[in-house]
Design a protein around this motif. Structure first.
Motif, PDB file in Angstrom:
ATOM      1  N   GLU A   1       7.401  -6.595 -56.362  1.00  0.00           N
ATOM      2  CA  GLU A   1       6.025  -6.889 -56.756  1.00  0.00           C
ATOM      3  C   GLU A   1       5.469  -8.027 -55.903  1.00  0.00           C
ATOM      4  N   ARG A   2       4.143  -8.149 -55.862  1.00  0.00           N
ATOM      5  CA  ARG A   2       3.515  -9.204 -55.063  1.00  0.00           C
ATOM      6  C   ARG A   2       3.970 -10.603 -55.518  1.00  0.00           C
ATOM      7  N   GLU A   3       4.126 -10.780 -56.841  1.00  0.00           N
ATOM      8  CA  GLU A   3       4.469 -12.112 -57.356  1.00  0.00           C
ATOM      9  C   GLU A   3       5.956 -12.430 -57.194  1.00  0.00           C
TER      10      GLU A   3
ATOM     11  N   GLU B   1      -0.376  -7.317 -50.433  1.00  0.00           N
ATOM     12  CA  GLU B   1       0.782  -6.705 -51.100  1.00  0.00           C
ATOM     13  C   GLU B   1       2.012  -6.706 -50.180  1.00  0.00           C
TER      14      GLU B   1
ATOM     15  N   THR C   1      12.760 -11.630 -63.288  1.00  0.00           N
ATOM     16  CA  THR C   1      12.018 -10.994 -64.386  1.00  0.00           C
ATOM     17  C   THR C   1      12.693 -11.202 -65.747  1.00  0.00           C
TER      18      THR C   1
ATOM     19  N   CYS D   1      10.720 -13.038 -58.812  1.00  0.00           N
ATOM     20  CA  CYS D   1      11.507 -11.828 -59.111  1.00  0.00           C
ATOM     21  C   CYS D   1      12.519 -12.067 -60.235  1.00  0.00           C
TER      22      CYS D   1
END
Ligand SMILES: Cc1cc2nc3c(=O)[nH]c(=O)nc-3n(C[C@H](O)[C@H](O)[C@H](O)COP(=O)(O)OP(=O)(O)OC[C@H]3O[C@@H](n4cnc5c(N)ncnc54)[C@H](O)[C@@H]3O)c2cc1C
Length: 431
Positions: free
Chosen positions: A201-203, A108, A68, A66
């Protein structure tokens, strides 16, 4: 947009360097970066351990999927290939027993977290039920009235979380992400971290593990990026004061002054800032992290992230080393008490903890060690301090406060500092 404005960025940690690289990318080249210390890097730096020849950090840092803005920063400066992405998987060690908590990479959120938690033996069925309840409250409410003023422990109690669950799961997460004890850390931070890591998000819940030292990952590539554009980072150049003047700001160093149109300040201390700005700022309190590096004579760990329960030791991160079979980076957050001990006492405490938690460690030997105390590792973000973190746009026009303390709702981390750095650069054309 006047690209010729004279801009000073003060501080060359990730906060200052992300601000400066982002400004350079937008075309601002009349820019200087000043750093008080001999070397850039601030709280993310690496150095050579003379005995082993290993590059070690001022403390193990873990980045998450996360992060980002950190990923964007790494891409900009060209070091995004120097991290290894692994789906979240933690081995919890407690009195000789190991349990694994892993988030399956193929489903997910929040189902990946739920599947990981419900398939793990770390928690009892009752604990899993209450953990799910907390997750639902964080995802879609309701959260208790006034949770913004609560500490994490107050939030957990208000959500009726069993003590055993707090101890096994929530406390290690709070310590690792806020570097504060559960009875001090702001609940807002826990809620925001939970949302970003597990409900995004999944990642987002992946671990991003640096494959090189922190300076090689975050600092040197940023300096090279700016040098290519003619922008210098000047080290050993402490800023002593910043005063408003007719044509902008007068920035004073030990032996001269310089004038700038705009100043972005990323230091932890506010002494150099104009007096007017100090009012309304939160108390300066810090939380310590103690790090130890142990070079051991056999390779015992075969996964990257290990948590410890019921011990002073909190986390271990094994790495390969040319000097010994394995090198362990050990961390203890909120470690004010531990840091008052001698190096030998700390070594003994952590080694005893490793042996108590992992039986194979008892036949291993520690052939070299290093202890690093970071007494001002992060600001202590209690509910009251969290609510008073300064905004980027200071009350003084054209003076921006960035770095990890500035308000963004997340803990003082690499991502927090870089998020503020990019947001500071976004603000510049508006001022
Ligand atoms: C041991 C340890 C472990 C950590 N673990 C993690 C982790 O796992 N994950 C994570 O995301 N974060 C972690 N953190 C937190 C992270 O390192 C910090 O949040 C981040 O580095 C802060 O960056 P910054 O640029 O805001 O501040 P700093 O890195 O402190 O940079 C500020 C710079 O400004 C300079 N400066 C200050 N005043 C002046 C002045 N008057 N003139 C010139 N220069 C000045 C300072 O010398 C410093 O270099 C950890 C921190 C430590 C110490």
């Amino acid at each position: 947009m006047d690209l010729s404005r004279r801009i000073a960025v003060i501080g060359a940690g990730v906060g200052g360097l992300s601000t400066a690289t982002s400004l350079v990318q937008r075309g601002y080249k009349n820019l200087r970066v000043f750093e008080a210390r001999k070397e850039a890097g601030g709280r993310t730096r690496s150095y050579l351990d003379p005995k082993t020849g290993d590059l070690i950090d001022n403390g193990q840092h873990l980045l998450m999927g996360c992060y980002t803005k950190t990923l964007e920063y790494l891409k900009l400066i060209g070091s995004d290939h120097l991290i290894e992405r692994v789906p979240l998987s933690i081995r919890f060690h407690q009195s000789g027993v190991t349990q694994i908590l892993r988030v399956p990479p193929d489903s997910e959120p929040p189902f990946n977290l739920l599947a990981g938690m419900w398939s793990s033996n770390l928690l009892t069925a009752k604990e899993k039920f209450y953990a799910t309840e907390l997750g639902l409250a964080v995802e879609s409410g309701p959260l208790p009235n006034g949770f913004e003023e609560m500490t994490c422990i107050e939030l957990f109690r208000a959500l009726k979380q069993p003590q055993s669950l707090i101890h096994k799961l929530w406390e290690p997460i709070v310590l690792a992400t806020t570097n504060s004890a559960i009875d001090q850390a702001s609940a807002v931070l826990f809620v925001n971290v939970f949302r970003e890591v597990f409900l995004g998000e999944r990642e987002a819940s992946d671990f991003l593990i640096p494959t090189v030292g922190l300076s090689e990952l975050l600092i040197y590539p940023a300096i090279s990026f700016m040098q290519k554009e003619g922008v210098q980072v000047t080290c050993s150049m402490p800023v002593r004061s910043i005063e408003r003047s007719e044509d902008g700001f007068t920035v004073a160093f030990d032996d001269h002054t310089e004038t700038f149109d705009l100043v972005i300040y990323t230091g932890q201390e506010f002494d150099a800032l104009p007096a007017g700005i100090q009012q309304g700022l939160p108390d300066r309190k810090y939380s310590t992290i103690v790090n130890a590096y142990f070079w051991i004579d056999r390779a015992i760990f075969d996964t990257p992230v290990h948590a410890f329960l019921d011990t002073t030791l909190q986390w271990a991160f094994p790495r390969a080393s040319d000097f010994s079979s394995q090198r362990l980076a050990l961390t203890v957050s909120a470690a004010d008490e531990l840091s008052a001990r001698t190096n030998e006492e700390i070594r003994h405490i952590l080694w005893t903890d490793l042996c108590a938690a992992i039986p194979e460690m008892r036949s291993a030997a520690c052939i070299h060690y290093q202890i690093i105390r970071e007494k001002r590792a992060t600001p202590l973000l209690t509910p009251s301090i969290q609510s008073k973190r300064p905004a980027l746009r200071s009350p003084i026009p054209n003076l921006i406060l960035a770095g990890d303390l500035a308000q963004n709702g997340i803990p003082a981390t690499i991502e927090g500092a870089i998020r503020n750095g990019w947001a500071a650069a976004d603000l510049v054309p508006e001022l």
